[in-house]
Design an enzyme around this catalytic site. Structure first.
Site, PDB file in Angstrom:
ATOM      1  N   CYS A  65      18.999  -6.606  -1.354  1.00 54.18           N
ATOM      2  CA  CYS A  65      18.155  -7.479  -2.173  1.00 54.18           C
ATOM      3  C   CYS A  65      18.826  -7.511  -3.539  1.00 54.18           C
ATOM      4  O   CYS A  65      18.768  -6.530  -4.272  1.00 54.18           O
ATOM      5  CB  CYS A  65      16.722  -6.977  -2.285  1.00 54.18           C
ATOM      6  SG  CYS A  65      15.768  -8.012  -3.420  1.00 54.18           S
ATOM      7  N   CYS A 112      16.015  -7.467  -6.592  1.00 62.07           N
ATOM      8  CA  CYS A 112      15.171  -6.287  -6.855  1.00 62.07           C
ATOM      9  C   CYS A 112      15.356  -5.292  -5.717  1.00 62.07           C
ATOM     10  O   CYS A 112      16.421  -4.706  -5.598  1.00 62.07           O
ATOM     11  CB  CYS A 112      13.714  -6.698  -7.057  1.00 62.07           C
ATOM     12  SG  CYS A 112      13.106  -7.942  -5.904  1.00 62.07           S
ATOM     13  N   SER A 113      14.366  -5.107  -4.884  1.00 57.58           N
ATOM     14  CA  SER A 113      14.517  -4.113  -3.819  1.00 57.58           C
ATOM     15  C   SER A 113      13.685  -4.490  -2.595  1.00 57.58           C
ATOM     16  O   SER A 113      13.158  -3.620  -1.926  1.00 57.58           O
ATOM     17  CB  SER A 113      14.096  -2.738  -4.338  1.00 57.58           C
ATOM     18  OG  SER A 113      12.758  -2.791  -4.791  1.00 57.58           O
ATOM     19  N   CYS A 114      13.582  -5.786  -2.306  1.00 51.63           N
ATOM     20  CA  CYS A 114      12.817  -6.214  -1.136  1.00 51.63           C
ATOM     21  C   CYS A 114      13.404  -5.554   0.110  1.00 51.63           C
ATOM     22  O   CYS A 114      14.618  -5.506   0.290  1.00 51.63           O
ATOM     23  CB  CYS A 114      12.860  -7.728  -0.999  1.00 51.63           C
ATOM     24  SG  CYS A 114      12.128  -8.561  -2.429  1.00 51.63           S
TER      25      CYS A 114
HETATM   26 CO    CO Z   1      13.671  -8.053  -3.911  1.00 49.21          CO
END
Ligand code: CO
Length: 188
Positions: free
Chosen positions: A92, A95-97
């Site tokens: 991602c 962000c950190s999906c």
């Molecule tokens: Co994300």
């Protein structure tokens, strides 16, 4: 960050917008109950059952939900299958999906800026740093997760595993192999 989260939780609780007990249940679920074993069960079933694999390719959200794995950050899933020609890697960049319902909470490196940028710029180098050298002629396809769509890599089934049960196959499926930074155990 921890202090900011606490402050936010306090304000939201005081305004009656959240119930701290409900938050605790959600956190506990993803910290201790949901993890990569879910994803491993999905992969093992896909390896064992051609119809299930086809369904997983067509509609991963439904195929995964049929095994009971649903919930936050797993509402819209796509399964990407490794083949002899192509290896898939998930990141991602924004962000950190991450697909919580099948992999649990993301590892620290997945959220770190170096992984998020270098997975796109130099995926082969990043995979090598995880200890996996892919054949030079194997294509690498990078999938950028979003809040709308999360990816699950279906690694290739290792050779010599014909007689194994689904449970035994699931033991070969590591978390990293479902992100694309690893291979299934025993795979070359
Ligand atoms: Co994300």
């Amino acid at each position: 960050m921890a202090a900011r989260v606490r402050a936010l939780e306090t304000i939201l609780t005081k305004k009656g917008l959240i119930d701290p007990a409900a938050i605790d249940v959600i956190v506990d679920t993803y910290e201790t109950k949901v993890g990569p074993r879910n994803g491993a069960a999905v992969v093992a079933k896909a390896w064992s059952d051609r119809d299930y694999a086809d369904w997983l390719k067509r509609d991963a959200t439904a195929a995964i939900a049929s095994l009971g794995f649903t919930g936050r950050q797993g509402e819209h899933m796509q399964a990407v299958f490794n083949t002899d020609d192509t290896h898939n890697l998930v990141v991602c960049t924004l962000c950190s999906c991450y697909p919580w319902s099948v992999l649990g909470l993301p590892p620290v490196w997945y959220k770190a800026p170096p992984y998020r940028s270098r997975a796109v710029i130099d995926p082969r180098g990043v995979i090598e740093e995880f200890g996996v050298t892919l054949p030079a002629d194997k294509k690498i396809r990078v999938w950028d997760s979003t809040a709308e769509l999360r990816y699950l890599v279906v690694p290739q089934r290792p050779e010599g595993t014909d007689g194994l049960s689904e449970a035994q196959l699931a033991d070969l499926v590591t978390r990293d192999s479902m992100i694309g930074t690893g291979l299934a155990k025993g795979a070359a």
